[in-house]
Design a protein around this motif. Structure first.
Motif, PDB file in Angstrom:
ATOM      1  N   SER A  48      11.925   4.342  -2.733  1.00 14.17           N
ATOM      2  CA  SER A  48      11.585   4.045  -1.398  1.00 14.17           C
ATOM      3  C   SER A  48      11.246   5.355  -0.366  1.00 14.17           C
ATOM      4  CB  SER A  48      12.866   3.254  -1.028  1.00 14.17           C
ATOM      5  OG  SER A  48      13.022   2.164  -1.516  1.00 14.17           O
ATOM      6  N   ASP A 169       6.848  -2.131  -1.286  1.00 15.21           N
ATOM      7  CA  ASP A 169       8.146  -2.137  -1.568  1.00 15.21           C
ATOM      8  C   ASP A 169       8.832  -3.153  -2.349  1.00 15.21           C
ATOM      9  OD1 ASP A 169      10.378  -0.722  -2.368  1.00 15.21           O
ATOM     10  OD2 ASP A 169      10.867  -0.162  -0.362  1.00 15.21           O
ATOM     11  N   GLU A 170       8.609  -3.328  -3.678  1.00 10.26           N
ATOM     12  CA  GLU A 170       9.514  -4.562  -3.999  1.00 10.26           C
ATOM     13  C   GLU A 170       9.085  -5.810  -3.587  1.00 10.26           C
ATOM     14  OE1 GLU A 170      13.341  -3.920  -5.855  1.00 10.26           O
ATOM     15  OE2 GLU A 170      13.385  -1.759  -5.394  1.00 10.26           O
TER      16      GLU A 170
HETATM   17 MG    MG Z   1      14.529   1.403  -2.352  1.00 12.04          MG
END
Ligand code: MG
Ligand code: ATP
Lengths: 226, 373
Positions: A48, A169-170
């Protein structure tokens, strides 16, 4: 100067002195327009952090980040906002839509952030949503959408300004396998047809088949796997 | 404005509640200011509407008509002084008018007898009948509110505790003193009423309560120096010297000040709580690329629309209330006053929302990615 995203020797420290933690350690990566890269790695490895720096949300401690050929390392907070708005499409883990806006307005508001909204902008938003299979949901509010639909709206929102870089992000974390495939497939399609440079962070190994390159991040160090 | 309105439409209930609070506050502010204005008009409109700039009182009278007694001979001297363009004497007595010979409660009305020179600049313009004339020394012109008490043009009335009787020759408007209707008469008639008891004039020749001056550039100190035993003040200061005027106005202004301060806090807290609840959303928008300025404008335009509509509803309610208020209620809402308090309320609301705006600038967009707890 090449377009896309270039990250050179970026290091990120959290904290000071004794407590200093090296979240990223001289990370370099280059993603060209039309290229879809994936970053995998264990929890706490710095994924992240990496994506936030690439997305102009966080400043690197050392090293340089170039978005669309322009270095963002020395920009003011205001200029960074502008870079995020124009050059970067961020797709978050949960779709993070604004609850009181309908699907169409979710895109319009992003246009508003950049100034006036023209009729052409509206047709563009409409077409984008059509392409993503949301043509019949224009007036729906987020609470009435399924998880996959929400994530598709989030993708449309990330694309509305026609950014050169897409960061995710994911994006599939909250979806079942079926939906996850659809969403990743959509992103891959956008990357190919609209020539975007894209990075997706994921835990899910099954999602990697759509990606051109796969990087592994561990203890802040990035290495090419495939 | 776009986001602001969309959010109103989506969370109607929440904004409706704040609007109600704001409307009630605005309503209260307007009613209170109307009452304050009404009271001060009732207490002093004769003074407020008088075409005089300065007032000469007896020294030591604290700018109060009832404590001051001077000789009108001073007026002649005052007229010679620099910057004085005109002078006119005045006397005031509080008394009770009695209609006919009856002893019924409703036939007795408190009035203020105001003695002036007929035709002087102190004589207000009549709206019915005609003005004072030297030929008819017992003729009076009275405030039109006495009509509601059953006094007609041409009526003659007695004064309590006096042999004098007065005849209404004309009506004037907006003339009240010390909360009762003003009755204008000639100085000679007034003296008969005011100094009925022998020796009550303290032996002063041509006694009056005060001498009114016209002249924009008058320096009060000049007058005081040339006329020993006098004290000259502006008309405004003389208004302040009216019995109970300062105290009455002071309490109303105090109430308004408290009300406005408290509403600033209440509204500020409301806006702040709402903003806090939306921290996450604002973080997302920042992550997408919204600037602090964009988000600040969202909040301010929201507060602006909310305040403006609440104030408008408040004004409508106030005029509605005024329409059904009993006539004797001293309620007087001027357009100026409404505008002033509307602007004050609007400014207070916008200022109180600034803490919320400040809060927004501190939001970290990373929050939206679920990083920072
Ligand atoms: Mg993360
Ligand atoms: N604001 C911060 N202050 C201090 N340390 C931080 C901060 N944010 C992250 N870290 C640390 O930096 C390291 C990398 O964090 P990061 O969130 O980038 O990991 P991640 O790979 O995204 O993990 P996950 O897969 O669990 O989301 C972790 O050890 C974390 O504790």
């Amino acid at each position: 100067m090449s377009k896309g995203l270039q990250i050179q020797n970026v290091t990120k420290y959290y904290g000071e002195g004794m407590n200093r933690l090296t979240a990223l350690d001289r990370v370099s990566i280059e993603v060209e327009p039309g290229e879809f890269a994936a970053v995998v790695g264990p929890s706490g490895s710095g994924k992240s952090t990496f994506l936030s720096i690439a997305g102009a949300l966080l400043q690197a401690s050392e090293g340089e980040v170039r978005v669309n050929g322009k270095s963002i390392s020395k920009l003011s907070a205001r200029e960074l906002s502008a870079v995020r708005l124009r050059d970067i499409g961020f797709i978050m883990q949960s779709s993070n839509l604004i609850p009181y806006l309908n699907v169409m307005d979710q895109l319009i508001v992003v246009k508003k952030m950049g100034g006036k909204v023209s009729a052409a902008d509206k047709t563009h938003a409409h077409r984008l949503l059509d392409d993503l299979g949301l043509g019949s949901k224009l007036k729906s509010f987020p609470e009435k959408l399924s998880g996959g639909e929400k994530q598709r709206v989030a993708i449309a929102r990330a694309l509305i300004h026609n950014p050169s870089v897409i960061l995710a992000d994911e994006p599939t974390a909250s979806l079942d396998t079926q939906r996850a495939y659809e969403v990743v497939n959509l992103i891959a399609q956008e990357v190919k047809t609209r020539r975007k440079a894209a990075i997706m962070v994921t835990h899910d190994e099954r999602m990697l088949e759509h990606c051109d390159k796969v990087y592994h991040l561990e203890d802040g160090k990035l290495s090419l796997v495939r | 404005m776009f986001l602001a309105l969309k959010e109103f439409a989506h969370s109607k209930m929440r904004f409706f509640m704040i609007t109600i609070i704001f409307v009630l506050t605005a309503w209260l502010v307007f009613i209170l200011s109307g009452l304050g204005n009404g009271l001060s008009t009732l207490a002093a409109s004769t003074f407020q509407n008088m075409d005089a700039d300065y007032v000469i009182f007896e020294q030591g009278s604290q700018s109060s008509m009832s404590k001051s007694l001077l000789s009108n001979q001073l007026a002649v001297k005052a007229e010679q002084l620099p910057n004085v363009t005109a002078t006119s004497p005045m006397g005031i007595s509080m008394t009770t008018a009695r209609k006919g010979e009856s002893n019924r409660n409703e036939d007795k009305v408190d009035i203020a007898i105001i003695g002036i020179n007929p035709g002087s600049f102190l004589e207000p313009r009549f709206v019915a009948g005609h003005g004072l004339s030297p030929d008819k020394p017992d003729g009076v012109i009275v405030n039109e509110t006495l009509q509601d008490k059953g006094f007609q043009l041409g009526d003659t009335f007695q004064l309590d505790g006096s042999m004098e009787s007065l005849t209404i020759v004309g009506f004037v408007e907006n003339q009240t003193y010390n909360h009762v209707a003003s009755v204008f008469t000639s100085l000679s008639e007034w003296r008969k009423i005011a100094f009925a008891a022998p020796g009550s004039d303290k032996g002063i020749p041509d006694p009056v309560n005060a001498i009114m001056l016209q002249g924009k550039d008058i320096r009060p100190s000049d007058i005081d120096a040339n006329l020993p035993g006098t004290d000259t003040v502006t008309r405004g200061a003389a208004t302040q010297g009216l019995p109970g005027y300062k105290e009455e106005n002071g309490s109303i202004i105090m109430m308004l000040a408290f009300l406005l301060t408290i509403s600033a806090f209440v509204l500020g807290v409301f806006f702040y709580v709402i903003t806090m609840q939306k921290t996450h959303q604002f973080g997302i928008m920042k992550a997408i690329g919204a600037t602090n300025g964009f988000l600040g404008r969202v909040i301010l335009s929201q507060v602006f629309v909310l305040s403006l509509s609440s104030i408008v509803v408040g004004i409508l309610l106030t005029y509605g209330t005024a329409a059904v208020m009993p006539k004797e209620m001293p309620f007087k809402l001027s357009v100026d006053l409404v505008i002033v308090y509307s602007v004050i309320l609007l400014v207070i609301a916008l200022l109180s929302s600034l803490i919320s705006v400040r809060r927004i600038t501190k939001i970290d967009p990373l929050q939206a990615l679920g990083r920072v707890e």
